[in-house]
Write a protein that holds these residues in place. Structure first.
Motif, PDB file in Angstrom:
ATOM      1  N   SER A  13       0.836  -1.202   0.000  1.00  0.00           N
ATOM      2  CA  SER A  13       0.000   0.000   0.000  1.00  0.00           C
ATOM      3  C   SER A  13       0.873   1.255   0.000  1.00  0.00           C
ATOM      4  CB  SER A  13      -0.918   0.008   1.226  1.00  0.00           C
ATOM      5  OG  SER A  13      -0.165   0.223   2.411  1.00  0.00           O
ATOM      6  N   LEU A  14       0.280   2.338  -0.439  1.00  0.00           N
ATOM      7  CA  LEU A  14       0.977   3.627  -0.428  1.00  0.00           C
ATOM      8  C   LEU A  14       1.322   4.025   1.005  1.00  0.00           C
ATOM      9  CD1 LEU A  14       1.966   6.219  -1.821  1.00  0.00           C
ATOM     10  CD2 LEU A  14      -0.393   7.078  -1.712  1.00  0.00           C
ATOM     11  N   GLU A  15       0.422   3.762   1.934  1.00  0.00           N
ATOM     12  CA  GLU A  15       0.677   4.118   3.334  1.00  0.00           C
ATOM     13  C   GLU A  15       1.887   3.357   3.872  1.00  0.00           C
ATOM     14  OE1 GLU A  15      -1.547   3.750   7.675  1.00  0.00           O
ATOM     15  OE2 GLU A  15      -2.774   4.066   5.871  1.00  0.00           O
ATOM     16  N   GLU A  16       2.000   2.077   3.523  1.00  0.00           N
ATOM     17  CA  GLU A  16       3.158   1.287   3.968  1.00  0.00           C
ATOM     18  C   GLU A  16       4.446   1.840   3.378  1.00  0.00           C
ATOM     19  OE1 GLU A  16       0.952  -3.084   4.420  1.00  0.00           O
ATOM     20  OE2 GLU A  16       1.923  -2.519   2.547  1.00  0.00           O
ATOM     21  N   ALA A  17       4.382   2.248   2.115  1.00  0.00           N
ATOM     22  CA  ALA A  17       5.576   2.815   1.478  1.00  0.00           C
ATOM     23  C   ALA A  17       5.993   4.115   2.156  1.00  0.00           C
ATOM     24  CB  ALA A  17       5.303   3.046  -0.006  1.00  0.00           C
ATOM     25  N   ILE A  18       5.015   4.943   2.501  1.00  0.00           N
ATOM     26  CA  ILE A  18       5.313   6.210   3.174  1.00  0.00           C
ATOM     27  C   ILE A  18       5.922   5.948   4.549  1.00  0.00           C
ATOM     28  CG2 ILE A  18       4.267   8.275   4.209  1.00  0.00           C
ATOM     29  CD1 ILE A  18       2.239   8.247   1.894  1.00  0.00           C
ATOM     30  N   LYS A  19       5.339   5.015   5.296  1.00  0.00           N
ATOM     31  CA  LYS A  19       5.855   4.697   6.637  1.00  0.00           C
ATOM     32  C   LYS A  19       7.291   4.198   6.591  1.00  0.00           C
ATOM     33  CE  LYS A  19       1.552   3.527   9.063  1.00  0.00           C
ATOM     34  NZ  LYS A  19       0.749   2.416   9.643  1.00  0.00           N
ATOM     35  N   SER A  20       7.602   3.417   5.566  1.00  0.00           N
ATOM     36  CA  SER A  20       8.948   2.851   5.489  1.00  0.00           C
ATOM     37  C   SER A  20       9.984   3.871   5.025  1.00  0.00           C
ATOM     38  CB  SER A  20       8.951   1.652   4.540  1.00  0.00           C
ATOM     39  OG  SER A  20       8.671   2.069   3.213  1.00  0.00           O
ATOM     40  N   ASP A  21       9.535   5.000   4.432  1.00  0.00           N
ATOM     41  CA  ASP A  21      10.489   5.942   3.857  1.00  0.00           C
ATOM     42  C   ASP A  21      10.524   7.289   4.576  1.00  0.00           C
ATOM     43  OD1 ASP A  21      12.280   5.607   1.480  1.00  0.00           O
ATOM     44  OD2 ASP A  21      11.487   7.607   1.028  1.00  0.00           O
ATOM     45  N   THR A  22       9.554   7.554   5.434  1.00  0.00           N
ATOM     46  CA  THR A  22       9.523   8.824   6.177  1.00  0.00           C
ATOM     47  C   THR A  22       9.249   8.535   7.644  1.00  0.00           C
ATOM     48  OG1 THR A  22       7.143   9.143   5.774  1.00  0.00           O
ATOM     49  CG2 THR A  22       8.659  10.098   4.150  1.00  0.00           C
ATOM     50  N   SER A  23       9.365   9.560   8.457  1.00  0.00           N
ATOM     51  CA  SER A  23       9.143   9.372   9.897  1.00  0.00           C
ATOM     52  C   SER A  23       8.692  10.683  10.527  1.00  0.00           C
ATOM     53  CB  SER A  23      10.432   8.886  10.576  1.00  0.00           C
ATOM     54  OG  SER A  23      11.468   9.842  10.386  1.00  0.00           O
TER      55      SER A  23
END
Length: 496
Positions: free
Chosen positions: A312-322
């Motif tokens: 998911s897009l949300e998972e990608a965002i979580k893994s790349d930002t904080s």
């Protein structure tokens, strides 16, 4: 003051000259009328003659009084019409006396107000009497025209897109009013995908490539006419159009052509994925896309992202930002912003106070409050919040964000605010930054030129000239070259 048929109370004005003179005989009796009834009002000198069809006179009326107004017709029908209603007044009947009727110089002409007469008598007004409340209160404006509503100092404006009277600060710029199609690329009349792919095949066949033919065709077709070309090409030639073009073209021109063959959602998904791929993150790209797309577009992006990349897009965002910046992106990626157009000014004032309390008015900053308001409220509502915020604390919301935040969070919040305030101006700012200084951020330039060419490119032109003193065409022409420049100019819409 005296009413017809009633004794004048003490202190009224004596009869004034200039009123209607007594009529010696009035109108002659009309044939077919009822005979006069006894016991009603005694005949008045100069009064109106009995009207046919009226209610019979009642006994016990007051005797005529000297100095009173000429008697009025009893209630019932007027002008000899059938009783039971209010037919229109008979032609030639006398006008009813108006205000100051007894003053020298005759009666004042009656102001006619719409819909104030009896049924069947448009514009007929009821008589008023001196020192008595009028049965027809004056309507606002001359001739019944509505008068403007007054504004009150320090009160919220009834129209939230305009500042209230007495308010301080400048109103944030509202987005351009929808004036129809504001893009630069339109549907080409009579376009046929099978004929178009024949042109593309011919441009790539043999020795060398006819880049101008590719520019002329793709630069004159809308997105919905370009996207079917890949299937039509495979149907006609059994080959992949994207692979063939990729092998024939190079550099930024190839990247631009590849972007133009994708649907809007495919382009956004590809850009979001590449912004988080590998080392480093293009945070500005993430914010640009997620803050400017509608709820429906973001939901479609989420669907296609998961279908394409198996996460998911949300998972990608979580893994790349904080941190707070990651939370801002996740909030925007939900596609759950209120999209109602109406604005509750009192709620906007409460939100402005909440933002002030979360930032300027406390030690430290409550970033979650900024997130909750900027990512959930509607854009018209937030424009009103920004205006109320400036009225309240005398500082623009962008200045407060710059004072209270830093790094990616500051950049992200500022980009969200700019996009909400004025979307075309936001994209003009992004384009200017992509070409400012040494080098060109071609990925940003391509993404915006392709994605906005059928949305608001004409408005971006206007904002660009207004804010940066030269046209978008001039900047693109001076910062790019070759076939890449030619196709960008097509998307730009030519010289301003």
């Amino acid at each position: 003051m005296s009413y017809p048929g009633y004794p004048p109370p003490a202190g009224t004005y004596p009869p004034q000259p200039g009123f209607y003179p007594s009529q010696p005989a009035g109108y002659p009796p009309q044939p077919g009328t009822y005979p006069p009834q006894t016991g009603g009002y005694p005949p008045q000198p100069g009064g109106y003659p009995p009207q046919p069809g009226a209610y019979p006179p009642q006994s016990g009326g007051y005797p005529p009084q000297p100095g009173a107004y000429p008697p009025q017709l009893p209630t019932g029908s007027w002008g000899g019409g059938p009783s039971g209603g209010y037919p229109s007044t008979a032609p030639g009947s006398f006008p009813a006396p108006g205000y100051n009727a007894g003053m020298p110089g005759g009666t004042m002409p009656q102001q006619q107000y719409p819909a104030m007469g009896f049924p069947g008598q448009p514009g007929q007004t009821m008589p008023g009497y001196p020192q008595a409340p009028s049965p027809n209160p004056p309507m606002p404006g001359f001739g019944g025209a509505p008068a403007p509503m007054p504004g009150y100092p320090n009160a919220p404006s009834p129209n939230p897109s305009m500042p209230a009277y007495g308010g301080g600060g400048a109103m944030p710029v509202a987005p351009v009013v929808n004036r129809g199609f504001r893009g630069t690329i339109m549907d080409f009349p009579g376009a046929d995908p099978l004929k178009d792919v024949e042109v593309l095949r011919k441009a790539m066949k043999g020795f060398g490539t006819d880049e101008q033919a590719i520019i002329d065709l793709l630069g004159s077709r809308s997105i919905k006419q370009r996207v079917p070309l890949c299937r039509a090409y495979k149907t006609s030639y059994g080959k992949d159009l994207v692979k063939d073009l990729r092998s024939e073209l190079s550099g930024d021109f190839r990247a631009l052509v590849m972007a133009m063959l994708k649907s809007p959602t495919e382009l956004d998904v590809s850009e979001l994925h590449d912004a988080m791929k590998g080392a480093g993150t293009d945070e500005a790209c993430l914010i640009e896309i997620l803050s400017s797309r509608s709820n429906a577009e973001i939901r479609e992006i989420n669907r296609l992202y998961k279908e394409t990349y198996k996460k998911s897009l949300e998972e990608a965002i979580k893994s790349d930002t904080s941190g707070h910046f990651g939370r801002l992106l996740i909030a925007l990626s939900q596609g759950n912003r209120d999209e109602r157009e109406n604005v509750d000014v009192s709620l906007a004032q409460q939100d402005a106070q909440a933002l002030y309390a979360a930032g300027e008015n406390k030690l430290g900053t409550d970033e979650s409050k900024f997130n909750a308001i900027l990512c959930a409220r509607s854009k018209p509502h937030l424009r009103t919040v920004f205006y109320e915020y400036q009225k309240m604390c005398g500082r623009d919301i962008e200045s407060s964000i710059s004072r209270e935040m830093s790094g990616d969070l500051e950049s992200g919040m500022l980009a969200v605010v700019k996009c909400i305030k004025n979307t075309p101006a936001f994209f003009a700012w992004r384009l200017y930054k992509s070409m400012k200084g040494l080098g060109t951020k071609d990925r940003t330039l391509i993404r915006i030129m392709v994605s906005r060419s059928e949305v608001d490119m004409l408005d971006i032109h206007q904002e660009y000239v207004k804010n940066y003193g030269k046209s978008l065409y001039t900047h693109i022409h001076g910062d790019t070259s070759g076939d890449y420049r030619k196709l960008l100019i097509k998307l730009c819409g030519g010289n301003d």
